[in-house]
Design a protein around this motif. Sequence first.
Motif, PDB file in Angstrom:
ATOM      1  N   VAL A  35      33.819  31.926  35.179  1.00 43.23           N
ATOM      2  CA  VAL A  35      34.735  31.822  36.319  1.00 43.23           C
ATOM      3  C   VAL A  35      34.716  30.426  36.938  1.00 43.23           C
ATOM      4  O   VAL A  35      35.778  29.852  37.243  1.00 43.23           O
ATOM      5  CB  VAL A  35      34.361  32.867  37.399  1.00 43.23           C
ATOM      6  CG1 VAL A  35      35.140  32.619  38.693  1.00 43.23           C
ATOM      7  CG2 VAL A  35      34.657  34.271  36.883  1.00 43.23           C
ATOM      8  N   THR A  39      40.402  34.720  44.473  1.00 43.77           N
ATOM      9  CA  THR A  39      40.745  34.876  43.052  1.00 43.77           C
ATOM     10  C   THR A  39      39.499  34.830  42.177  1.00 43.77           C
ATOM     11  O   THR A  39      39.329  35.652  41.266  1.00 43.77           O
ATOM     12  CB  THR A  39      41.713  33.766  42.608  1.00 43.77           C
ATOM     13  OG1 THR A  39      42.909  33.858  43.377  1.00 43.77           O
ATOM     14  CG2 THR A  39      42.054  33.916  41.128  1.00 43.77           C
ATOM     15  N   GLU A  40      38.612  33.876  42.459  1.00 44.00           N
ATOM     16  CA  GLU A  40      37.374  33.760  41.678  1.00 44.00           C
ATOM     17  C   GLU A  40      36.507  34.999  41.852  1.00 44.00           C
ATOM     18  O   GLU A  40      35.928  35.499  40.886  1.00 44.00           O
ATOM     19  CB  GLU A  40      36.597  32.519  42.123  1.00 44.00           C
ATOM     20  CG  GLU A  40      37.245  31.204  41.721  1.00 44.00           C
ATOM     21  CD  GLU A  40      36.546  30.015  42.339  1.00 44.00           C
ATOM     22  OE1 GLU A  40      36.611  28.921  41.752  1.00 44.00           O
ATOM     23  OE2 GLU A  40      35.934  30.171  43.424  1.00 44.00           O
ATOM     24  N   ARG A  82      37.493  38.029  42.608  1.00 44.70           N
ATOM     25  CA  ARG A  82      38.107  39.151  41.882  1.00 44.70           C
ATOM     26  C   ARG A  82      37.833  39.039  40.381  1.00 44.70           C
ATOM     27  O   ARG A  82      37.469  40.023  39.733  1.00 44.70           O
ATOM     28  CB  ARG A  82      39.616  39.179  42.151  1.00 44.70           C
ATOM     29  CG  ARG A  82      40.374  40.277  41.411  1.00 44.70           C
ATOM     30  CD  ARG A  82      41.777  40.434  41.957  1.00 44.70           C
ATOM     31  NE  ARG A  82      41.744  40.876  43.342  1.00 44.70           N
ATOM     32  CZ  ARG A  82      41.582  42.147  43.703  1.00 44.70           C
ATOM     33  NH1 ARG A  82      41.448  43.094  42.781  1.00 44.70           N
ATOM     34  NH2 ARG A  82      41.558  42.487  44.964  1.00 44.70           N
ATOM     35  N   ASN A  83      37.984  37.839  39.847  1.00 42.87           N
ATOM     36  CA  ASN A  83      37.726  37.641  38.413  1.00 42.87           C
ATOM     37  C   ASN A  83      36.272  37.949  38.061  1.00 42.87           C
ATOM     38  O   ASN A  83      35.980  38.571  37.034  1.00 42.87           O
ATOM     39  CB  ASN A  83      38.052  36.204  38.014  1.00 42.87           C
ATOM     40  CG  ASN A  83      39.537  35.927  38.002  1.00 42.87           C
ATOM     41  OD1 ASN A  83      40.347  36.857  37.928  1.00 42.87           O
ATOM     42  ND2 ASN A  83      39.924  34.664  38.090  1.00 42.87           N
ATOM     43  N   THR A 115      35.355  41.348  35.888  1.00 42.92           N
ATOM     44  CA  THR A 115      34.764  41.081  34.576  1.00 42.92           C
ATOM     45  C   THR A 115      33.403  41.764  34.464  1.00 42.92           C
ATOM     46  O   THR A 115      33.081  42.378  33.440  1.00 42.92           O
ATOM     47  CB  THR A 115      34.598  39.568  34.350  1.00 42.92           C
ATOM     48  OG1 THR A 115      35.878  38.932  34.426  1.00 42.92           O
ATOM     49  CG2 THR A 115      33.999  39.289  32.970  1.00 42.92           C
ATOM     50  N   CYS A 174      29.012  35.804  33.663  1.00 43.93           N
ATOM     51  CA  CYS A 174      30.399  35.926  34.127  1.00 43.93           C
ATOM     52  C   CYS A 174      30.755  34.794  35.081  1.00 43.93           C
ATOM     53  O   CYS A 174      31.883  34.283  35.060  1.00 43.93           O
ATOM     54  CB  CYS A 174      30.611  37.275  34.806  1.00 43.93           C
ATOM     55  SG  CYS A 174      30.443  38.711  33.702  1.00 43.93           S
ATOM     56  N   SER A 227      32.989  46.867  41.043  1.00 44.41           N
ATOM     57  CA  SER A 227      34.204  46.414  41.726  1.00 44.41           C
ATOM     58  C   SER A 227      34.167  46.700  43.225  1.00 44.41           C
ATOM     59  O   SER A 227      34.950  46.139  43.987  1.00 44.41           O
ATOM     60  CB  SER A 227      35.442  47.068  41.103  1.00 44.41           C
ATOM     61  OG  SER A 227      35.386  48.479  41.229  1.00 44.41           O
TER      62      SER A 227
END
Length: 213
Positions: free
Chosen positions: A183, A125-126, A128-129, A133, A179, A152
């Motif tokens: 996160v 999750t981290e 991906r964030n 971002t 970023c 990405s």
Amino acid sequence: MNIDTQSVDQAVTAMAEVLADYLHPEEVRLLKSQWQRYSTVSVKMMQQCVLDATRRYPELQAYKSDIRKGFWATLQADSQQTVEADNHNGYNSHNETVKASVPVSELVLAFYTVIEALRSQLSETESRNLFLTMHQTVSQERTFKGHSLNISQFLESNRPSVPDNEHLLNNLMQLAYVCLCDVAGPVEADEMMFRAAETAKQNHSKILVEKLF
């Protein structure tokens, strides 16, 4: 003035502009004078500037994230004029002509190693964030206009094409740090950056890795 001094002046002025919304002019002047000692602009310098301000004026702690983002945005806007002037004159940091197929340089490989070392420290999750971002921000920043950067792709364990340009790779690394702070938090981000740099130094020259920061 040499380029490094001009860059530091730009960075210090950018931070002063951001802090002007939070502090008295004399307080900003004292911090600005303190930061003039730096020789080059780097992620570490940005970290220290934010740390200096929030330590001296604890009331700024609640605005740390906003200050960091404001500093990045202001610095990018200021430096863009220089980048555009260089592009207009047909100049790049290596004085080389960009060709259709260029071997991946050691500097770019070091950048990949650092980013992948950061990714390995994050949860799914981290991760991906972070990269989504970064991808969104890169697409909006004028500094990266004209460059095809699909950040990405790091989510798929791929290595997206990045410019073999020390200035732009340094900007990407600073953006990654900004970023990452959002996160994982600034303390953990600092530690992750340090570990990623140490990992990269095991595979690439220390001097080369430090150029990215």
